[in-house]
Enzyme design. Structure first.
Site, PDB file in Angstrom:
ATOM      1  N   HIS A   1      14.342  82.781 -70.626  1.00 19.32           N
ATOM      2  CA  HIS A   1      15.018  83.682 -71.552  1.00 19.32           C
ATOM      3  C   HIS A   1      13.924  84.496 -72.235  1.00 19.32           C
ATOM      4  O   HIS A   1      13.055  83.938 -72.917  1.00 19.32           O
ATOM      5  CB  HIS A   1      15.850  82.902 -72.569  1.00 19.32           C
ATOM      6  CG  HIS A   1      17.045  82.244 -71.962  1.00 19.32           C
ATOM      7  ND1 HIS A   1      17.523  81.012 -72.360  1.00 19.32           N
ATOM      8  CD2 HIS A   1      17.870  82.651 -70.956  1.00 19.32           C
ATOM      9  CE1 HIS A   1      18.587  80.693 -71.644  1.00 19.32           C
ATOM     10  NE2 HIS A   1      18.818  81.676 -70.785  1.00 19.32           N
TER      11      HIS A   1
ATOM     12  N   GLU B   1      12.698  83.934 -75.789  1.00 20.81           N
ATOM     13  CA  GLU B   1      12.213  82.598 -76.147  1.00 20.81           C
ATOM     14  C   GLU B   1      10.747  82.544 -75.738  1.00 20.81           C
ATOM     15  O   GLU B   1      10.405  82.209 -74.605  1.00 20.81           O
ATOM     16  CB  GLU B   1      13.074  81.536 -75.468  1.00 20.81           C
ATOM     17  CG  GLU B   1      14.518  81.596 -75.964  1.00 20.81           C
ATOM     18  CD  GLU B   1      15.481  80.696 -75.202  1.00 20.81           C
ATOM     19  OE1 GLU B   1      15.011  79.844 -74.419  1.00 20.81           O
ATOM     20  OE2 GLU B   1      16.709  80.847 -75.386  1.00 20.81           O
TER      21      GLU B   1
ATOM     22  N   HIS C   1      11.869  76.386 -72.985  1.00 23.21           N
ATOM     23  CA  HIS C   1      12.791  77.270 -73.699  1.00 23.21           C
ATOM     24  C   HIS C   1      12.490  77.244 -75.193  1.00 23.21           C
ATOM     25  O   HIS C   1      11.524  76.628 -75.637  1.00 23.21           O
ATOM     26  CB  HIS C   1      14.236  76.833 -73.449  1.00 23.21           C
ATOM     27  CG  HIS C   1      14.770  77.219 -72.110  1.00 23.21           C
ATOM     28  ND1 HIS C   1      15.792  78.126 -71.939  1.00 23.21           N
ATOM     29  CD2 HIS C   1      14.425  76.822 -70.867  1.00 23.21           C
ATOM     30  CE1 HIS C   1      16.055  78.272 -70.645  1.00 23.21           C
ATOM     31  NE2 HIS C   1      15.232  77.484 -69.973  1.00 23.21           N
TER      32      HIS C   1
ATOM     33  N   GLU D   1      13.067  72.388 -75.147  1.00 20.77           N
ATOM     34  CA  GLU D   1      13.239  73.359 -76.232  1.00 20.77           C
ATOM     35  C   GLU D   1      12.098  73.144 -77.222  1.00 20.77           C
ATOM     36  O   GLU D   1      11.938  72.061 -77.783  1.00 20.77           O
ATOM     37  CB  GLU D   1      14.594  73.150 -76.914  1.00 20.77           C
ATOM     38  CG  GLU D   1      15.793  73.274 -75.984  1.00 20.77           C
ATOM     39  CD  GLU D   1      16.191  74.710 -75.718  1.00 20.77           C
ATOM     40  OE1 GLU D   1      15.690  75.605 -76.432  1.00 20.77           O
ATOM     41  OE2 GLU D   1      17.016  74.947 -74.815  1.00 20.77           O
TER      42      GLU D   1
END
Length: 476
Positions: free
Chosen positions: A114, A117, A248, A342
């Site tokens: 993404h 990100e 991410h 993440e």
């Protein structure tokens, strides 16, 4: 792909058609920082690591800088181009770059899927420089990793999205701008949905691995797949990756398969056959990240539901269902086990925080890389010592098989315990062996398979049953 030595740089320059920035001229993109600003910012360094955001020209420059410093153990190549034509660059670190060495496992890190990100993109640039530095210093852990592992690092799978996100004025970036690729496609919802296939196969019988085998042409012809997605699919199918992580941002957790729920509900624990090792792999990352593993850490955002988080890890489906994700695609289309990490509550945090993110994640990145040397590894050969490619290695009690690579080498990630492994291939007698698996290093188990191509058809079925019984009983 670029070769080694001086030819590697020439090949890269030819592929990029943009050597000016390396030879003194600047390859300026619209919205990119001015050359003088870049030079001033480069003063913010520590051991060659520039704790700053790297626009596309700077990313290329950073990777080439690592290659120039560590030419003997590195190589730069591209797996394809983004929709807007930017190279999807990879830097490889290995004691024999550009070559799959029989018995040596292949690892990959992917960042910036993404585009907005951004922390993962920068951490992977920092990681490449760190591995180069520490190798030259003689750091035993890093030297051993590079000598025993072929490491592939792709800082940005979505360079178009990053440029869009980075072009926004000010430090406070929009939560969604740049997330998708230049076509507006969310790349982490764009992979073939193999979860739905394997869920049907669980009920009705069918393959439990390599669900896109021999289907490259169909992938290329699928107009719904983004060019970035197609490039990574080919990459996954062409290299015998064993372990991977997809970086991410937007939360702090290590997420493991399955990402898509079986029932279609929004939140449901969706275990894969390898749930135990995936939990262990996720903890290997989270446990070295102080913020991620802190049980008293409040949620990143006021209305976040992190009730599925345990020790900084979560099952993907339990958190929220993701169809068409890259993580599950790796597991179901190849031998590669992948988790999604993440890294930050903010997707595009202020530049001055990047050094802190590096300090929080450096040990986790190395710890996770080391996990590739767990479980069982070995070779599958015939009685004449010839390698058997695409042999199936199955583990009793785990409904997910892996296959051998072209040199007959295989790797099977497992938690410590006692297992029965069976190697089989069309035209050969299957062999079963018992193995006690430690935490690390991986236990070595080789298989020699006897061909029964010369035997009469009526003998084959009886012989197969007898051989299976004998190999299980005598463990040979």
């Amino acid at each position: 792909m670029a070769g080694r030595g001086g030819s590697a740089l020439l090949a890269l320059c030819g592929a990029l058609a943009a050597c000016g920035w390396l030879l003194g001229a600047e390859a300026q993109e619209p919205g990119a920082p001015a050359a003088g600003m870049r030079r001033r910012r480069r003063l913010q360094q520590e051991d060659g690591i520039s704790f700053e955001y790297h626009r596309y020209p700077e990313l290329r420059e950073a990777l080439v800088s690592v290659w120039l410093q560590c030419t003997a153990i590195s190589r730069i190549y591209t797996v394809g181009r983004s929709f807007e034509g930017r190279e999807l660059l990879v830097i490889e670190l290995s004691d024999n770059p550009g070559v799959h060495e029989p018995g040596e496992p292949e690892f990959k890190y992917i960042g910036n899927m993404h585009g907005n990100e951004a922390v993962g993109r920068e951490l992977l640039i920092f990681l490449a420089q760190y591995l180069c530095n520490e190798y030259q210093k003689g750091n035993e852990t890093i030297v051993n990793l590079i000598h025993s592992t072929r490491i592939h690092i792709m800082p940005s799978l979505n360079p178009d999205g990053f440029e869009k996100a980075a072009s926004q004025p000010g430090e406070l970036k929009d939560w969604f701008v740049g997330r998708s690729n230049a076509q507006g496609i969310d790349l982490n919802r764009n992979f073939p949905d193999l979860d739905r296939i394997v869920y049907v196969n669980e009920k009705e019988g069918g393959p439990n691995n390599h669900l896109l085998k021999n289907m490259k042409k169909i992938v290329d012809q699928n107009t719904k797949l983004a060019p970035e997605t197609k490039a990574v699919i080919h990459w996954i199918m062409d290299i015998p990756f064993v372990l991977s992580a997809n970086l991410h941002g937007g939360d702090l957790v290590a997420n493991y398969p399955y990402d898509e729920t079986r029932s279609g509900s929004a939140h449901e624990y969706s275990s894969s056959p390898d749930d135990a090792i995936f939990q262990s792999l996720a903890r290997a990352y989270s446990s070295f990240n102080p913020a991620m593993s802190d049980p008293n850490r409040p949620p990143c955002h006021k209305n976040d539901d992190d009730s599925s988080f345990v020790d900084g890890t979560t099952n993907g489906g339990a958190w929220y269902s993701v169809p068409g994700g890259m993580q599950d695609f790796n597991y179901l289309s190849s031998n590669c086990f992948e988790i999604t990490v993440e890294l930050s509550c903010e997707k595009f945090p202020p530049e001055e925080t990047l050094k802190t993110y590096w300090e929080d994640n450096k040990n986790s990145l190395i710890s996770y890389l080391e996990q590739i040397h767990r479980g069982v590894k070995g070779f599958v050969r015939d009685l004449q010592g010839n390698p058997i490619a695409n042999a199936t290695i199955s583990v009793e009690g785990i409904d997910h098989d892996v296959t051998s690579a072209k040199d007959g080498d295989y790797w099977r990630l497992l938690i410590p315990g006692n297992y029965k492994l069976t190697a089989s291939a069309p035209g050969y007698l299957a062999v079963t062996k018992k193995v006690a698996v430690p935490y690390s290093p991986a236990a070595g188990v080789d298989f020699e398979l006897e061909s029964f191509s010369g035997r009469k058809e009526e003998e084959k079925e009886e012989l197969m049953e007898w051989w299976k019984m004998m190999s299980e009983t005598l463990n040979f």
